[in-house]
Design a protein around this motif. Structure first.
Motif, PDB file in Angstrom:
ATOM      1  N   LYS A  15       0.825  -1.209   0.000  1.00 37.61           N
ATOM      2  CA  LYS A  15       0.000   0.000   0.000  1.00 37.61           C
ATOM      3  C   LYS A  15       0.860   1.261   0.000  1.00 37.61           C
ATOM      4  CE  LYS A  15      -3.830  -2.209   2.456  1.00 37.61           C
ATOM      5  NZ  LYS A  15      -4.570  -2.292   3.746  1.00 37.61           N
ATOM      6  N   ALA A  16       2.053   1.171   0.615  1.00 37.74           N
ATOM      7  CA  ALA A  16       2.961   2.314   0.677  1.00 37.74           C
ATOM      8  C   ALA A  16       3.834   2.421  -0.567  1.00 37.74           C
ATOM      9  CB  ALA A  16       3.844   2.198   1.922  1.00 37.74           C
ATOM     10  N   GLY A  17       3.719   1.461  -1.493  1.00 36.44           N
ATOM     11  CA  GLY A  17       4.481   1.508  -2.723  1.00 36.44           C
ATOM     12  C   GLY A  17       5.872   0.911  -2.643  1.00 36.44           C
ATOM     13  N   VAL A  18       6.228   0.347  -1.494  1.00 39.56           N
ATOM     14  CA  VAL A  18       7.565  -0.218  -1.328  1.00 39.56           C
ATOM     15  C   VAL A  18       7.626  -1.633  -1.892  1.00 39.56           C
ATOM     16  CG1 VAL A  18       9.347  -0.864   0.345  1.00 39.56           C
ATOM     17  CG2 VAL A  18       8.016   1.226   0.681  1.00 39.56           C
ATOM     18  N   VAL A  19       6.588  -2.401  -1.678  1.00 34.67           N
ATOM     19  CA  VAL A  19       6.479  -3.722  -2.299  1.00 34.67           C
ATOM     20  C   VAL A  19       5.621  -3.577  -3.551  1.00 34.67           C
ATOM     21  CG1 VAL A  19       5.493  -6.028  -2.066  1.00 34.67           C
ATOM     22  CG2 VAL A  19       6.819  -5.046  -0.195  1.00 34.67           C
ATOM     23  N   ARG A  20       6.111  -4.122  -4.644  1.00 40.46           N
ATOM     24  CA  ARG A  20       5.380  -4.026  -5.912  1.00 40.46           C
ATOM     25  C   ARG A  20       5.405  -5.375  -6.630  1.00 40.46           C
ATOM     26  NH1 ARG A  20       9.340  -3.913  -9.781  1.00 40.46           N
ATOM     27  NH2 ARG A  20      11.357  -3.025  -9.184  1.00 40.46           N
ATOM     28  N   ASP A  21       4.490  -5.527  -7.561  1.00 42.15           N
ATOM     29  CA  ASP A  21       4.433  -6.738  -8.360  1.00 42.15           C
ATOM     30  C   ASP A  21       5.483  -6.694  -9.467  1.00 42.15           C
ATOM     31  OD1 ASP A  21       2.308  -7.728  -6.887  1.00 42.15           O
ATOM     32  OD2 ASP A  21       0.808  -6.801  -8.202  1.00 42.15           O
ATOM     33  N   SER A  22       6.017  -7.861  -9.773  1.00 41.40           N
ATOM     34  CA  SER A  22       6.963  -7.984 -10.878  1.00 41.40           C
ATOM     35  C   SER A  22       6.695  -9.310 -11.583  1.00 41.40           C
ATOM     36  CB  SER A  22       8.408  -7.949 -10.360  1.00 41.40           C
ATOM     37  OG  SER A  22       8.758  -9.183  -9.764  1.00 41.40           O
ATOM     38  N   ALA A  23       7.438  -9.569 -12.652  1.00 43.56           N
ATOM     39  CA  ALA A  23       7.276 -10.817 -13.388  1.00 43.56           C
ATOM     40  C   ALA A  23       7.603 -12.026 -12.523  1.00 43.56           C
ATOM     41  CB  ALA A  23       8.158 -10.811 -14.635  1.00 43.56           C
ATOM     42  N   GLN A  24       8.372 -11.806 -11.452  1.00 43.74           N
ATOM     43  CA  GLN A  24       8.759 -12.902 -10.567  1.00 43.74           C
ATOM     44  C   GLN A  24       8.071 -12.814  -9.207  1.00 43.74           C
ATOM     45  OE1 GLN A  24      13.138 -12.802 -10.748  1.00 43.74           O
ATOM     46  NE2 GLN A  24      12.967 -14.562 -12.089  1.00 43.74           N
ATOM     47  N   GLY A  25       6.918 -12.168  -9.171  1.00 42.07           N
ATOM     48  CA  GLY A  25       6.184 -12.042  -7.919  1.00 42.07           C
ATOM     49  C   GLY A  25       6.437 -10.702  -7.267  1.00 42.07           C
ATOM     50  N   GLN A  26       6.048 -10.586  -6.021  1.00 40.80           N
ATOM     51  CA  GLN A  26       6.226  -9.328  -5.305  1.00 40.80           C
ATOM     52  C   GLN A  26       7.685  -9.125  -4.926  1.00 40.80           C
ATOM     53  OE1 GLN A  26       3.090 -10.007  -2.264  1.00 40.80           O
ATOM     54  NE2 GLN A  26       2.211  -8.087  -2.995  1.00 40.80           N
ATOM     55  N   VAL A  27       8.164  -7.895  -5.097  1.00 41.82           N
ATOM     56  CA  VAL A  27       9.541  -7.553  -4.752  1.00 41.82           C
ATOM     57  C   VAL A  27       9.554  -6.291  -3.900  1.00 41.82           C
ATOM     58  CG1 VAL A  27      10.569  -8.637  -6.781  1.00 41.82           C
ATOM     59  CG2 VAL A  27       9.841  -6.240  -6.904  1.00 41.82           C
ATOM     60  N   PHE A  28      10.648  -6.115  -3.191  1.00 40.49           N
ATOM     61  CA  PHE A  28      10.853  -4.986  -2.287  1.00 40.49           C
ATOM     62  C   PHE A  28      11.658  -3.933  -3.034  1.00 40.49           C
ATOM     63  CE2 PHE A  28      12.999  -2.683   1.092  1.00 40.49           C
ATOM     64  CZ  PHE A  28      12.113  -2.661   2.158  1.00 40.49           C
ATOM     65  N   ASP A  29      11.013  -2.819  -3.369  1.00 38.35           N
ATOM     66  CA  ASP A  29      11.628  -1.776  -4.193  1.00 38.35           C
ATOM     67  C   ASP A  29      12.585  -0.930  -3.341  1.00 38.35           C
ATOM     68  OD1 ASP A  29      12.065   0.740  -5.595  1.00 38.35           O
ATOM     69  OD2 ASP A  29      10.431   0.150  -6.922  1.00 38.35           O
ATOM     70  N   ILE A  30      13.881  -1.084  -3.582  1.00 37.90           N
ATOM     71  CA  ILE A  30      14.879  -0.385  -2.770  1.00 37.90           C
ATOM     72  C   ILE A  30      14.784   1.129  -2.941  1.00 37.90           C
ATOM     73  CG2 ILE A  30      17.358  -0.013  -2.442  1.00 37.90           C
ATOM     74  CD1 ILE A  30      16.338  -2.576  -1.194  1.00 37.90           C
ATOM     75  N   GLY A  31      14.495   1.593  -4.150  1.00 40.74           N
ATOM     76  CA  GLY A  31      14.359   3.025  -4.367  1.00 40.74           C
ATOM     77  C   GLY A  31      13.239   3.631  -3.541  1.00 40.74           C
ATOM     78  N   LYS A  32      12.069   2.974  -3.532  1.00 40.74           N
ATOM     79  CA  LYS A  32      10.941   3.455  -2.729  1.00 40.74           C
ATOM     80  C   LYS A  32      11.256   3.374  -1.241  1.00 40.74           C
ATOM     81  CE  LYS A  32       7.996   4.395  -6.038  1.00 40.74           C
ATOM     82  NZ  LYS A  32       7.496   5.782  -6.278  1.00 40.74           N
ATOM     83  N   TYR A  33      11.971   2.321  -0.863  1.00 43.97           N
ATOM     84  CA  TYR A  33      12.351   2.175   0.541  1.00 43.97           C
ATOM     85  C   TYR A  33      13.249   3.331   0.985  1.00 43.97           C
ATOM     86  CZ  TYR A  33      14.799   0.318   4.638  1.00 43.97           C
ATOM     87  OH  TYR A  33      15.359   0.152   5.885  1.00 43.97           O
ATOM     88  N   LEU A  34      14.224   3.693   0.162  1.00 44.37           N
ATOM     89  CA  LEU A  34      15.092   4.820   0.511  1.00 44.37           C
ATOM     90  C   LEU A  34      14.287   6.108   0.664  1.00 44.37           C
ATOM     91  CD1 LEU A  34      18.255   4.181  -1.686  1.00 44.37           C
ATOM     92  CD2 LEU A  34      18.164   4.289   0.812  1.00 44.37           C
ATOM     93  N   GLU A  35      13.260   6.262  -0.136  1.00 39.11           N
ATOM     94  CA  GLU A  35      12.417   7.456  -0.032  1.00 39.11           C
ATOM     95  C   GLU A  35      11.712   7.532   1.320  1.00 39.11           C
ATOM     96  OE1 GLU A  35       9.642   7.817  -3.208  1.00 39.11           O
ATOM     97  OE2 GLU A  35      11.178   7.719  -4.786  1.00 39.11           O
ATOM     98  N   ILE A  36      11.114   6.418   1.751  1.00 35.10           N
ATOM     99  CA  ILE A  36      10.370   6.480   3.008  1.00 35.10           C
ATOM    100  C   ILE A  36      11.308   6.561   4.211  1.00 35.10           C
ATOM    101  CG2 ILE A  36       8.414   5.259   1.977  1.00 35.10           C
ATOM    102  CD1 ILE A  36       9.129   2.872   3.764  1.00 35.10           C
ATOM    103  N   VAL A  37      12.507   5.984   4.093  1.00 43.44           N
ATOM    104  CA  VAL A  37      13.496   6.144   5.163  1.00 43.44           C
ATOM    105  C   VAL A  37      13.884   7.613   5.288  1.00 43.44           C
ATOM    106  CG1 VAL A  37      15.849   5.607   5.900  1.00 43.44           C
ATOM    107  CG2 VAL A  37      14.376   3.791   5.041  1.00 43.44           C
ATOM    108  N   ARG A  42       7.084   5.885   9.878  1.00 44.01           N
ATOM    109  CA  ARG A  42       6.870   5.010  11.032  1.00 44.01           C
ATOM    110  C   ARG A  42       5.692   4.082  10.738  1.00 44.01           C
ATOM    111  NH1 ARG A  42       9.621   6.489  15.585  1.00 44.01           N
ATOM    112  NH2 ARG A  42      10.722   8.477  15.439  1.00 44.01           N
ATOM    113  N   TRP A  43       5.792   2.895  11.306  1.00 42.24           N
ATOM    114  CA  TRP A  43       4.758   1.898  11.038  1.00 42.24           C
ATOM    115  C   TRP A  43       3.365   2.407  11.410  1.00 42.24           C
ATOM    116  CZ3 TRP A  43       5.864  -1.904   7.940  1.00 42.24           C
ATOM    117  CH2 TRP A  43       7.148  -2.453   7.915  1.00 42.24           C
ATOM    118  N   ASP A  44       3.242   3.016  12.589  1.00 44.47           N
ATOM    119  CA  ASP A  44       1.911   3.412  13.047  1.00 44.47           C
ATOM    120  C   ASP A  44       1.360   4.623  12.302  1.00 44.47           C
ATOM    121  OD1 ASP A  44       3.696   5.197  14.172  1.00 44.47           O
ATOM    122  OD2 ASP A  44       2.701   5.259  16.127  1.00 44.47           O
ATOM    123  N   LYS A  45       2.182   5.219  11.441  1.00 48.74           N
ATOM    124  CA  LYS A  45       1.721   6.365  10.650  1.00 48.74           C
ATOM    125  C   LYS A  45       1.414   5.990   9.207  1.00 48.74           C
ATOM    126  CE  LYS A  45       2.313   9.126  14.154  1.00 48.74           C
ATOM    127  NZ  LYS A  45       1.137   9.659  14.887  1.00 48.74           N
TER     128      LYS A  45
END
Length: 253
Positions: A15-37, A42-45
């Motif tokens: 929902k936050a855009g960090v995990v996305r669908d790909s041809a090999q299933g769901q993946v953890f998008d490092i670029g999006k992760y760096l953005e939210i870091v 925070r989890w509760d936000k």
């Protein structure tokens, strides 16, 4: 390298855009992760989060970059994304990359020296202690292949995008040890043993057959793989983050 996590965490990050669908299933998008870091997420936000309202930062658990190879592999893939999706190849690129990726290490607080400890926390203590942890794929696969019950319903293995390959190397010092290396390379029984411990061997069939037999949630083929920086650049990246740990917020150029 891979990420051990849980179904509710994957759903939240999707929902936050960090995990996305790909041809090999769901993946953890490092670029999006760096953005939210960077934004201090925070989890509760996180919007709509009722499954994991923890009052702490959204951060991947890793080992200590000053002592651990798995943390260095994590740094390698992070540095690629932070450097405009290019391998860090010059000393001049290092300070900006360190400034970008440093908080993903420092903001975790205490980190273990080996990947076994946080993975055991993940297995034993669950989502409350370790919602997502950077591990070797082999750690998770070995537990699935063992069928020992440590991988339970709701646990998930996903891959960072991009990821890197960590090659485990045997360095023989005696003729007997050299024979062991030869057996690991050429002998089908040794290949099967290595595969049971979660390693992808020179014969891919040994790992693939086990994965199919146990319906293991591992990638059939890893495609989005990048190369780590050369040794000198990796040392400079690690040294830059070490200086941040020591209290210098500005990486040296």
């Amino acid at each position: 390298m891979a990420i051990a996590t849980f179904d509710p965490i994957v759903d939240l990050l999707a929902k936050a855009g960090v995990v996305r669908d790909s041809a090999q299933g769901q993946v953890f998008d490092i670029g999006k992760y760096l953005e939210i870091v960077k934004n201090g997420a925070r989890w509760d936000k996180l919007p709509g989060n009722t499954a994991y309202p923890a009052r702490k930062r959204v951060l991947l658990t890793t080992t200590d970059i000053r002592t651990s190879n798995s943390a260095a592999m994590y740094l390698a893939l992070m540095s690629y994304v932070a450097n405009g999706e290019n391998v860090v190849s010059s000393p001049e690129q290092v300070p900006a990359v360190v400034e970008t990726v440093g908080p993903t290490f420092l903001d975790q607080g205490y980190s273990e020296t080996t990947s076994e400890a946080p993975f055991e926390d993940y297995l034993a203590l669950g989502v409350g202690k370790t919602p997502m942890v950077m591990i070797y794929e082999a750690q998770y696969a070995a537990r699935v292949f063992a069928g020992d019950g440590s991988i339970r319903s709701g646990m998930r293995l996903i891959y960072p995008a991009p990821t890197v390959l960590s090659k485990h190397t045997l360095v023989p010092f005696t003729p007997e040890a050299d024979k062991v290396g030869d057996l690991l390379t050429r002998d089908p029984e040794f290949a099967a043993l290595a595969a049971r411990h979660g390693f992808r061997t020179a014969d891919p069939k040994a790992f693939a057959d086990l994965a199919a037999k146990h319906r293991a949630p591992v990638a059939t083929e890893l495609v989005d793989v990048v190369e780590p920086p050369a040794f000198a650049r990796m040392e400079e990246l690690i040294a830059g983050i070490e200086r941040m740990y020591a209290g210098s917020s500005t990486p040296a150029g």
